[in-house]
Design a protein around this motif. Structure first.
Motif, short mmCIF file in Angstrom:
data_model
loop_
_atom_site.label_atom_id
_atom_site.label_comp_id
_atom_site.label_asym_id
_atom_site.label_seq_id
_atom_site.Cartn_x
_atom_site.Cartn_y
_atom_site.Cartn_z
N ARG A 1 0.91 -1.31 0.05
CA ARG A 1 -0.04 -0.16 0.03
C ARG A 1 0.84 1.30 0.08
O ARG A 1 0.63 2.20 -0.65
N ILE A 2 1.92 1.18 0.85
CA ILE A 2 2.83 2.54 1.00
C ILE A 2 3.38 2.75 -0.21
O ILE A 2 3.47 3.87 -0.73
N LYS A 3 3.99 1.66 -1.02
CA LYS A 3 4.54 1.73 -2.20
C LYS A 3 3.48 2.31 -3.36
O LYS A 3 3.96 3.27 -4.24
N ARG A 4 2.33 1.81 -3.39
CA ARG A 4 1.44 2.30 -4.56
C ARG A 4 0.96 3.59 -4.23
O ARG A 4 0.94 4.19 -5.26
N LEU A 5 0.82 3.82 -3.03
CA LEU A 5 0.19 5.24 -2.64
C LEU A 5 1.27 6.27 -2.89
O LEU A 5 1.07 7.47 -3.53
N ALA A 6 2.74 5.84 -2.73
CA ALA A 6 3.81 6.84 -3.10
C ALA A 6 3.81 7.13 -4.38
O ALA A 6 3.91 8.42 -4.78
N ALA A 7 3.27 6.13 -5.30
CA ALA A 7 3.61 6.29 -6.74
C ALA A 7 2.24 7.13 -7.31
O ALA A 7 2.29 7.95 -8.16
N LEU A 8 1.30 7.15 -6.34
CA LEU A 8 -0.18 7.81 -6.92
C LEU A 8 -0.05 9.24 -6.36
O LEU A 8 -0.86 9.81 -6.78
N THR A 9 0.37 9.39 -4.99
CA THR A 9 0.27 10.46 -4.51
C THR A 9 0.56 11.87 -5.08
O THR A 9 1.27 11.92 -6.03
N ASN A 10 -0.25 12.68 -5.36
CA ASN A 10 -0.12 14.17 -6.00
C ASN A 10 -0.26 15.17 -5.16
O ASN A 10 -1.50 15.45 -4.60
N PRO A 11 0.48 16.14 -5.15
CA PRO A 11 0.04 17.28 -4.22
C PRO A 11 -1.08 18.14 -4.48
O PRO A 11 -1.46 18.88 -3.48
N ASN A 12 -1.32 18.17 -5.90
CA ASN A 12 -2.74 19.06 -6.39
C ASN A 12 -3.81 18.18 -6.01
O ASN A 12 -4.68 18.85 -5.79
N ASN A 13 -3.85 16.94 -6.20
CA ASN A 13 -5.17 16.35 -6.18
C ASN A 13 -4.68 14.73 -5.67
O ASN A 13 -4.10 13.85 -6.43
N ASP A 14 -5.02 14.50 -4.65
CA ASP A 14 -4.82 13.15 -3.96
C ASP A 14 -6.05 12.37 -4.00
O ASP A 14 -6.50 11.48 -3.17
N ALA A 15 -7.03 12.62 -5.06
CA ALA A 15 -8.18 11.87 -5.28
C ALA A 15 -8.05 10.33 -5.48
O ALA A 15 -8.59 9.51 -4.90
N ASP A 16 -6.99 10.23 -6.12
CA ASP A 16 -6.47 8.53 -6.58
C ASP A 16 -6.23 8.08 -5.28
O ASP A 16 -6.70 6.87 -5.03
N CYS A 17 -5.63 8.42 -4.50
CA CYS A 17 -4.97 8.09 -3.07
C CYS A 17 -6.35 7.96 -2.35
O CYS A 17 -6.29 6.81 -1.45
N CYS A 18 -7.05 8.85 -2.16
CA CYS A 18 -8.21 8.86 -1.45
C CYS A 18 -9.19 7.55 -1.77
O CYS A 18 -9.67 6.72 -0.82
N ALA A 19 -9.34 7.27 -3.02
CA ALA A 19 -10.07 5.96 -3.48
C ALA A 19 -9.51 4.85 -2.85
O ALA A 19 -10.03 3.98 -2.37
N CYS A 20 -8.04 4.86 -2.98
CA CYS A 20 -7.36 3.57 -2.56
C CYS A 20 -7.47 3.44 -1.05
O CYS A 20 -7.36 2.36 -0.53
N LEU A 21 -7.23 4.55 -0.38
CA LEU A 21 -7.35 4.44 1.24
C LEU A 21 -8.58 3.99 1.81
O LEU A 21 -8.74 3.60 2.87
N GLN A 22 -9.65 3.94 1.00
CA GLN A 22 -10.94 3.41 1.27
C GLN A 22 -10.87 1.90 1.46
O GLN A 22 -11.79 1.44 2.30
N VAL A 23 -9.90 1.27 0.69
CA VAL A 23 -9.73 -0.18 0.87
C VAL A 23 -8.93 -0.55 1.92
O VAL A 23 -7.71 -0.19 1.69
#
Ligand SMILES: [Zn+2]
Length: 147
Positions: free
Chosen positions: A81-103
């Motif tokens: 999870r940490i590895k995948r989120l690190a690749a997805l995180t975006n300072p302007n829009n963390d929507a992708d991370c937010c979706a993944c954090l739900q799981v």
């Protein structure tokens, strides 16, 4: 034929070289430019640790909800999870991370660890969407009936 090669790191290691003499010579010459097996493993491990540290730093602003599953699943899934989120995180829009954090299902992270970033976000959106629907349905059922 076994040959003792002094590697670039200065360590000596025995190598079993096969093929024609010219091939063995070429192989021996190449081996001398590389690090020994122990140093190679140590370097790889150090790289993994460094990558894990920088991934943790990259997601330090996110609140990671606890995962559910067996201890083994949770420990493996946390790393994924940490590895995948690190690749997805975006300072302007963390929507992708937010979706993944739900799981929070550890098994989900393990099962989907090889998906591309886009596919992972799509799967997470779908998974979290289903969870939300279930939550909504549950709250409707729980509501007291007024007639
Ligand atoms: Zn070495």
């Amino acid at each position: 034929m076994e040959q003792r090669i002094i590697h670039a790191c200065g360590h000596e290691q025995a190598h079993h070289l096969t093929g024609f003499e010219s091939q063995q010579e070429r192989k021996a010459k190449w081996l001398k430019t590389t690090t020994c097996r122990d140093c190679f493993v140590a370097e790889k491990r150090a790289e993994e640790v460094a990558a894990a540290t920088s991934s943790s730093a990259a997601v330090s602003h996110l609140v990671l909800p606890p995962l559910t599953g067996t201890d083994r699943q949770i420990s493996w899934a946390s790393t994924i999870r940490i590895k995948r989120l690190a690749a997805l995180t975006n300072p302007n829009n963390d929507a992708d991370c937010c979706a993944c954090l739900q799981v929070t299902d550890a098994k989900w992270w393990i099962d989907y660890r090889d998906l591309t970033d886009a596919d992972l976000v799509a799967a997470a959106t779908k998974a979290s969407g289903i969870q939300n629907v279930t939550a909504v349905t549950a709250s409707i059922t729980d509501m007291p009936r007024t007639a």
